[in-house]
Design a protein around this motif. Structure first.
Motif, PDB file in Angstrom:
ATOM      1  N   VAL A  43      58.904  50.960 -59.190  1.00  0.00           N
ATOM      2  CA  VAL A  43      57.652  50.534 -59.820  1.00  0.00           C
ATOM      3  C   VAL A  43      57.089  49.320 -59.095  1.00  0.00           C
ATOM      4  CG1 VAL A  43      56.569  49.701 -61.941  1.00  0.00           C
ATOM      5  CG2 VAL A  43      58.398  51.399 -62.064  1.00  0.00           C
ATOM      6  N   LEU A  67      53.527  54.477 -69.071  1.00  0.00           N
ATOM      7  CA  LEU A  67      53.976  54.774 -67.710  1.00  0.00           C
ATOM      8  C   LEU A  67      54.921  55.968 -67.664  1.00  0.00           C
ATOM      9  CD1 LEU A  67      54.631  51.194 -66.291  1.00  0.00           C
ATOM     10  CD2 LEU A  67      52.948  52.817 -65.426  1.00  0.00           C
ATOM     11  N   LYS A  78      44.812  55.188 -67.709  1.00  0.00           N
ATOM     12  CA  LYS A  78      45.945  55.851 -67.070  1.00  0.00           C
ATOM     13  C   LYS A  78      45.405  56.735 -65.967  1.00  0.00           C
ATOM     14  CE  LYS A  78      49.766  59.058 -68.046  1.00  0.00           C
ATOM     15  NZ  LYS A  78      50.476  59.804 -69.127  1.00  0.00           N
ATOM     16  N   HIS A 103      62.900  55.746 -60.957  1.00  0.00           N
ATOM     17  CA  HIS A 103      61.598  55.304 -60.455  1.00  0.00           C
ATOM     18  C   HIS A 103      61.653  53.956 -59.736  1.00  0.00           C
ATOM     19  CE1 HIS A 103      58.993  57.939 -63.360  1.00  0.00           C
ATOM     20  NE2 HIS A 103      59.395  58.590 -62.294  1.00  0.00           N
ATOM     21  N   ARG A 159      55.408  54.632 -59.947  1.00  0.00           N
ATOM     22  CA  ARG A 159      54.518  54.085 -60.955  1.00  0.00           C
ATOM     23  C   ARG A 159      53.978  52.735 -60.461  1.00  0.00           C
ATOM     24  NH1 ARG A 159      55.376  58.574 -62.360  1.00  0.00           N
ATOM     25  NH2 ARG A 159      55.996  59.334 -64.429  1.00  0.00           N
TER      26      ARG A 159
END
Length: 223
Positions: A86, A78, A190, A84, A151
């Motif tokens: 998430v 990630l 990914k 971030h 993410r």
């Protein structure tokens, strides 16, 4: 006896971290998070002796807590930053969410089974993981109220990434998920989102082979 059990867990945890390093996990922040979060706090009582073995373990509602190597591998891919937000789809026991909480500002976890959502919420609260919110909802829909997400981590397998999750992923965001049929080959992929005024593209990279439970639509009927 309790002291002996604690000493054995310390030995097991040391071997657990060594295994992760030997298998190629090199991100020091991820390794610290794996060291700081006691997996034993997230497995059923009957599985405590295997809490630090590098294997998946069963939990309630026919689900599982993922193999530690897979947790570390997906987390590492990630490429997390402290600022971030998430989204985690398939919170299960809460273990993966706890790992993420050590690395980012905010974690939103979605779990379709109310029993698992309630249990994860209690474990995370008891462990002081205060930047995690667990929501009982349909993971296929994501959670638009808190989007966009830098993410997204999906911990159940699907043939394709759900459209709602792609929409809620920030521009230049990354999604990691297992892809493939329930009874066929699956790989972690990914997906990197690139958005322009004209289009949205996903750059895809196929990673390691895995085996995950299927990503299902809707909230589960059972409690």
């Amino acid at each position: 006896m309790a002291n002996e059990s604690g000493q054995q867990q310390d030995i097991d945890r040391a071997g657990f971290l060594l295994t992760l390093r030997q298998r190629g996990i090199g991100d020091q922040a991820v390794l610290r998070a794996m060291e700081q979060v006691p997996r034993a706090a997230f497995v059923p009582t009957g599985s405590l002796t295997g809490a630090y073995a590098d294997q998946a373990l069963p939990i309630d509602c026919g689900q599982s807590i993922s193999q530690p190597y897979v947790v570390a591998y997906m987390t590492e891919r990630l490429a997390l930053k402290p600022h971030h937000r998430v989204l985690e789809v398939g919170t299960g026991s809460g273990y993966q969410a706890a790992i993420l909480s050590k690395l980012v500002r905010e974690v939103v976890g979605i779990e379709r089974y109310r029993t698992l959502a309630d249990q994860a919420r209690e474990r995370l609260k008891a462990g002081g993981y205060n930047n995690v919110e667990v929501i009982h909802a349909d993971g296929m829909d994501g959670w638009p109220d808190r989007a966009p997400y830098d993410r997204i981590l999906v911990t159940a397998a699907a043939d394709e990434a759900p459209a709602a999750l792609i929409e809620q992923l920030a521009d230049d965001g990354v999604m990691i998920m297992p892809r493939g049929p329930h009874n066929g080959p699956q790989h972690i992929v990914k997906l990197a989102k690139r958005q322009t005024p004209e289009s949205v593209t996903l750059d895809e990279e196929r990673l390691i082979a895995v085996r995950f439970v299927p990503l299902l639509a809707g909230k589960a009927r059972e409690l």
